[in-house]
Design a protein around this motif. Structure first.
Motif, PDB file in Angstrom:
ATOM      1  N   CYS A  65      -1.010   1.142   5.685  1.00 44.96           N
ATOM      2  CA  CYS A  65      -0.490   1.602   4.173  1.00 44.96           C
ATOM      3  C   CYS A  65      -2.198   2.464   3.632  1.00 44.96           C
ATOM      4  N   VAL A  66      -1.272   3.196   2.460  1.00 45.00           N
ATOM      5  CA  VAL A  66      -3.182   3.541   1.962  1.00 45.00           C
ATOM      6  C   VAL A  66      -3.600   2.568   1.274  1.00 45.00           C
ATOM      7  N   HIS A  98       2.607   3.984   6.680  1.00 42.20           N
ATOM      8  CA  HIS A  98       1.932   5.324   7.475  1.00 42.20           C
ATOM      9  C   HIS A  98       1.987   5.134   9.282  1.00 42.20           C
ATOM     10  N   ALA A  99       2.162   4.103   9.349  1.00 39.02           N
ATOM     11  CA  ALA A  99       1.706   3.903  10.797  1.00 39.02           C
ATOM     12  C   ALA A  99       2.843   1.556  11.168  1.00 39.02           C
TER      13      ALA A  99
END
Length: 359
Positions: free
Chosen positions: A286-287, A309-310
């Motif tokens: 995550c960011v 995001h992954a």
């Protein structure tokens, strides 16, 4: 005391100097904060990456007085810090988050389960136990197998024992030291899930996707996130998280462990009023990871995004498993997070790795 967001350059205090405190301190540093640790262990893992450390017991009144005066907000890295210490800090005018109520509730398993059911976050059936006679009666009520746990303390499988037959009662009670306890009915679950959630000072919430966990010997070994769950299960988990956060008037990150019964039915196993092992995947998935999220919340900043995001498989490295560091560091799809602990005792959490895959 103002509730305005803390400006960069402010000081955040953390009770506890272990790996969670270390990762919180690193996250706070990235946001421009100074960090002071209070921990009885000199040269703690968190202390070594922070501006300073007060070496004292968590309930030392002189140390707490100094700690409260030099810190703009105080938080904690694990739930075995005395709730009375947080109360003392709050009464002296220090800004604390999460508050002492959340800490006290999580420290007593009977209080915890009573609270959870009260806000609609259903748990297994349970019976408080003070004596062997209480335990015998509780077994008659819940049946076997059932899990006996000490009411307070105990983690990673410590302070608990399964009772498979009524004749095991005396031995089980002796095994936990005859202490006040709770007997929990067995949960017929498909898998164990967890959800990491945060609540800010303004009541806003941020909730990460569910993770699927696997334990061995009472210790978490892996978390895979985002977990593959249906919409009904995801919605129920998020509703549970919001109910717990609002019910505690919570500020900060919380970990909530869940039993998945299937068909969207979830039971809460327990809550941890802090950043959580099952949320380590967010560091590389995550960011805004759980550590930065907690710092944002306690500092009064806006909460960060929680979209992944992954896909990440987090694996704990216990004891001498950490000796694999050189091999793991050479893998392109692996992120290694070492805790800076000097002694690799058997079963001790020394590091974790995040294996990163595309979504």
């Amino acid at each position: 005391m103002t509730d305005a967001p803390l400006a960069p350059g402010s000081t955040i205090g953390i009770l506890g100097g272990g790996q969670l405190g270390r990762m919180l301190s690193l996250a706070a540093s990235r946001l421009g904060f100074d960090v002071v640790i209070l921990d009885p262990e000199d040269n703690s893992p968190a202390g070594r990456v922070s501006r300073g450390q007060i070496v004292a017991a968590y309930d030392d009144p002189v140390a707490l007085n100094v700690f409260g005066r030099v810190c703009d907000v105080v938080t904690f890295e694990f739930e075995n810090v005395p709730a009375s210490s947080m109360e003392r800090l709050a009464e002296a005018g220090a800004r604390v988050a999460p508050g002492p109520v959340a800490l006290a509730v999580a420290q007593d398993r009977v209080d915890e389960k009573t609270f959870l059911n009260g806000v609609g976050a259903t748990t297994v059936d349970f019976v408080p136990v003070e004596t062997l006679n209480d335990l015998t009666a509780a077994i008659e009520t819940l049946g076997c197998p059932a899990l006996l746990k000490t009411r307070r303390e105990g983690y990673d499988g410590k302070g608990q024992v399964w009772i498979k037959s009524p004749k095991d009662a005396a031995k089980a009670f002796e095994a936990i030291g005859g202490r006040p306890a709770i007997l929990e009915a067995r949960a017929d679950f498909v898998r164990e899930l967890s959800i990491i959630a945060a609540r800010g000072r303004d009541g806003a919430t941020a909730i990460y996707p569910l993770g699927e966990n696997k334990h061995a010997g009472g210790v978490l070994r892996t978390t895979v996130a985002p977990a593959e769950v249906d919409v009904k299960t995801e919605r129920r988990a998020r509703a549970i998280a919001r109910a717990v956060l609002d019910g505690l008037d919570y500020v900060g990150v919380i970990g909530i462990e869940l039993f998945d019964l299937g068909s969207g039915k979830l039971l809460v196993n327990e809550i941890a009023p802090r950043v959580h092992n099952t949320g380590h995947w967010t560091q590389d998935g995550c960011v805004c990871d759980q550590f930065e999220q907690h710092i944002r919340a306690v500092a009064g900043w806006p909460l960060g995004p929680t979209a992944p995001h992954a896909r990440v498989e987090m694996q704990n490295l216990l004891g001498d498993e950490v000796d694999q560091w050189a091999k793991l560091a050479g893998k392109a799809d692996v992120r290694l997070h070492l805790y800076g602990k000097a002694e690799a005792r058997p079963g001790r959490k020394m590091a974790h790795v995040n294996k990163v895959r595309p979504l």
